[in-house]
Design a protein around this motif. Structure first.
Motif, PDB file in Angstrom:
ATOM      1  N   SER A 133       0.847  -1.199   0.000  1.00 30.95           N
ATOM      2  CA  SER A 133       0.000   0.000   0.000  1.00 30.95           C
ATOM      3  C   SER A 133       0.877   1.243   0.000  1.00 30.95           C
ATOM      4  N   GLU A 149      -5.052  -2.673  -2.069  1.00 32.08           N
ATOM      5  CA  GLU A 149      -5.801  -3.715  -2.765  1.00 32.08           C
ATOM      6  C   GLU A 149      -7.060  -4.047  -1.988  1.00 32.08           C
ATOM      7  N   SER A 150      -8.149  -4.226  -2.721  1.00 36.41           N
ATOM      8  CA  SER A 150      -9.394  -4.682  -2.125  1.00 36.41           C
ATOM      9  C   SER A 150     -10.030  -5.660  -3.108  1.00 36.41           C
ATOM     10  N   GLU A 153      -8.447  -5.920  -6.512  1.00 33.16           N
ATOM     11  CA  GLU A 153      -8.585  -4.747  -7.377  1.00 33.16           C
ATOM     12  C   GLU A 153      -7.823  -3.571  -6.765  1.00 33.16           C
ATOM     13  N   GLU A 155      -7.577  -0.042  -5.392  1.00 39.52           N
ATOM     14  CA  GLU A 155      -8.516   0.864  -4.743  1.00 39.52           C
ATOM     15  C   GLU A 155      -7.755   2.077  -4.224  1.00 39.52           C
ATOM     16  N   TYR A 156      -8.457   3.186  -4.090  1.00 38.78           N
ATOM     17  CA  TYR A 156      -7.883   4.338  -3.403  1.00 38.78           C
ATOM     18  C   TYR A 156      -8.983   5.118  -2.707  1.00 38.78           C
ATOM     19  N   ASP A 157      -8.604   5.696  -1.580  1.00 42.07           N
ATOM     20  CA  ASP A 157      -9.531   6.482  -0.772  1.00 42.07           C
ATOM     21  C   ASP A 157      -8.896   7.805  -0.417  1.00 42.07           C
TER      22      ASP A 157
END
Length: 179
Positions: A133, A149-150, A153, A155-157
């Motif tokens: 990450s 990763e989620s 896939e 992902e980003y927040d």
């Protein structure tokens, strides 16, 4: 050490192994990765997505015993290689970001990679590490950006601290139009 065993999302540091289509170095790219035909490159102020699609395939012929034959023909298999490939690129630029943003790496994936086929004028990229990450700390005042990763896939927040104004977040999309 081969990191290809890891099938999930990773963030590989750029130590000079990334170059453009003309073999020029891309020092603006800080981290990169690939998953299911999606290639991603992260910069200080944005990211590039490249989507690779095989439009058509062709049978591959290989030179064996003075004849061109498919190497798997003997086993009743057909070799296929991409005949036509389409590459679509989308850029996401983060507008008006904090110039003092720091990038924190998450857990390091065991091992490293070495690259000897690098851009012209570059030295080999050795001991290239990968991480699970990344966090862009204070990309906007009071706002962090986390990549991870989620469910296999990317992902980003955006993580907005209490009292921070989420309206600072400004994204500019350019490139291919994909639906």
């Amino acid at each position: 050490i081969d990191l290809q065993q890891n099938k999930g999302i990773i963030f590989k540091e750029n130590k000079g192994q990334i170059h453009d289509q003309n073999n020029n170095p891309r020092p603006d790219i800080l981290f990169s990765g690939e998953s299911k035909g999606l290639i991603y490159h992260l910069k200080k102020d944005g990211l590039h997505y490249q989507i690779v699609n095989v439009d058509s395939w062709k049978n591959t012929e290989n030179f064996l015993n003075d004849k061109f034959i498919s190497k798997n023909k003997i086993q009743g298999k057909t070799d296929k290689t991409p005949d036509k490939i389409s590459i679509y690129r989308v850029d996401v630029n983060w507008k008006n970001t904090n110039k003092n943003t720091k990038i924190e790496v998450g857990e390091q994936i065991q091992g490293y990679e070495n690259y000897y086929n690098v851009a012209k004028g570059s030295k080999p990229a050795l001991n290239v590490k990968s991480y699970k990450s990344l966090v862009y700390r204070n990309i906007y005042e009071g706002i962090d950006l986390k990549f991870y990763e989620s469910s296999c896939e990317l992902e980003y927040d955006f993580i907005v601290q209490p009292g921070a104004d989420f309206r600072q977040i400004q994204l500019e999309y350019t490139g291919a139009e994909i639906s």
